[in-house]
Design an enzyme around this catalytic site. Structure first.
Site, short mmCIF file in Angstrom:
data_model
loop_
_atom_site.label_atom_id
_atom_site.label_comp_id
_atom_site.label_asym_id
_atom_site.label_seq_id
_atom_site.Cartn_x
_atom_site.Cartn_y
_atom_site.Cartn_z
CE1 TYR A 31 10.15 25.40 -13.38
CE2 TYR A 31 8.59 26.51 -12.11
CZ TYR A 31 9.96 26.51 -12.43
OH TYR A 31 10.51 27.72 -12.39
CE LYS A 89 18.33 20.47 1.52
NZ LYS A 89 16.89 20.27 1.17
CB SER A 147 18.24 28.89 -6.61
OG SER A 147 17.77 27.87 -7.45
#
Length: 346
Positions: free
Chosen positions: A53, A245, A235
């Site tokens: 990451y 959204k 997720s």
């Protein structure tokens, strides 16, 4: 914040786990630290990261930056002991360590590097980010073909890895170990090999799971429950799709879809149709989509924790509103009907 004992481990973790994978790309260090502060203030004690990451995008030059951000927070606050910390070693083809496959030698290198970046002496749960032999995660399920795997080679690899992980646990660098993007056969085989060797078992599995992605519900769920390897769901909001959204073609400025337009193969018309149907259920039961989506994940019998990610404290506040939400039987039945009408939308 609701807590539970995590499988066979002695760890007590919050059901919501703070995800960190955008810190260092979409988020600055200051923004990452603000999220840790907010989560800690709200009672979260579980945080997940990885050596590769940040993502969005994954770049060789940014590998490890998220761990560094977390380590700087630990150093600044002195609050390492307030957190159960999980990290991961990347596998073959990744950006970390030149894309090397997972092996005993690579584990030694990766563990020491992560500890240095995290500025800690121990990682509570150390996970294999994906199997050397391949995985059906990340939309690879549509073309997954295990027929070329070599079973003996896989078992020898497991013995090599488990032996080294046991040494790292004995040295005090790791407390528990886990899997990620793994299959039902993988869970069962890692467990059997560990028992035969008399070394610590894999304690957790981190796979994708949400209202829109329920691959885990059958064989993997059976393996998870019988082998006592709880799921850490990543997720759980389907990279934000379940917040609603992205409906009606919306692409909010700064959202992940502005960097990865199809959200890793998730942002497709069928997924948006499913979200519209789930939204009606949420409205019927007086819930936000975020609350219902996370509460559903946490209702599953194999669930250890849902890993929540946000790119702002405002988004994190939305996610934290799911704490303590319980779904009625009627709501669960309504969700089941939508799932039957919109199975596996991506």
């Amino acid at each position: 914040m609701q807590k539970k004992q995590l499988g066979r481990t002695g760890l007590t973790v919050t059901e919501l786990c703070l995800g960190t994978m955008t810190w260092g790309s979409q988020n600055t260090e200051a923004e990452g630290h603000a999220q840790i502060d907010m989560a800690a203030d709200r009672g979260i004690n579980f945080m997940d990261t990885a050596e590769m990451y940040p993502v969005a995008p994954v770049l060789a030059e940014t590998v490890g930056r998220t761990e560094e951000i977390i380590g700087n927070w630990f150093e600044k606050t002195g609050r390492r002991n307030d957190w159960i910390l999980a990290s991961k070693i990347g596998g073959a083809g990744g950006k970390a360590r030149g894309g090397a496959a997972i092996s005993a030698g690579e584990i030694r290198t990766a563990v020491d590097s992560s500890l240095k970046r995290l500025k800690t002496d121990v990682i509570d749960i150390y996970q294999l980010h994906w199997p050397n032999r391949g995985s059906y995660a990340f939309r690879q399920n549509w073309r997954y073909d295990p027929s070329k795997q070599d079973r003996n080679e896989t078992v020898e690899h497991m013995q090599d890895v488990l032996g080294e992980l046991a040494k790292q646990i004995e040295a005090g660098k790791l407390r528990y170990v886990g899997l990620s993007n793994e299959s039902a056969w993988g869970m069962a085989t890692w467990s059997r090999v560990a028992d035969e060797m008399g070394v610590p078992r894999m304690a957790t599995i981190q796979n994708e799971y949400s209202l829109l992605y329920r691959e885990f519900d059958t064989d993997a769920a059976e393996a998870s429950i019988n082998e006592e390897i709880p799921l850490l769901a990543y997720s759980p909001l389907a990279t934000g799709i379940l917040s609603g959204k992205y409906q009606d073609g919306a692409r909010p400025e700064g959202s992940r879809a502005t960097r990865t337009p199809d959200l890793g193969g998730r942002l497709v018309p069928r997924a948006l149709e499913a979200v519209a149907a789930y939204r009606k259920v949420a409205e019927k039961h007086g819930l936000t989509m975020v609350q219902m989506s996370l509460a559903f994940c946490l209702s599953r019998p194999f669930m250890g924790a849902a890993i929540i990610g946000a790119t702002s404290t405002a988004q994190l506040e939305q996610v934290l509103s799911a704490d303590g939400v319980t779904l009625s039987e009627e709501c669960l039945q309504d969700i089941a009907e939508v799932h039957k009408a919109h199975p596996q939308p991506y």
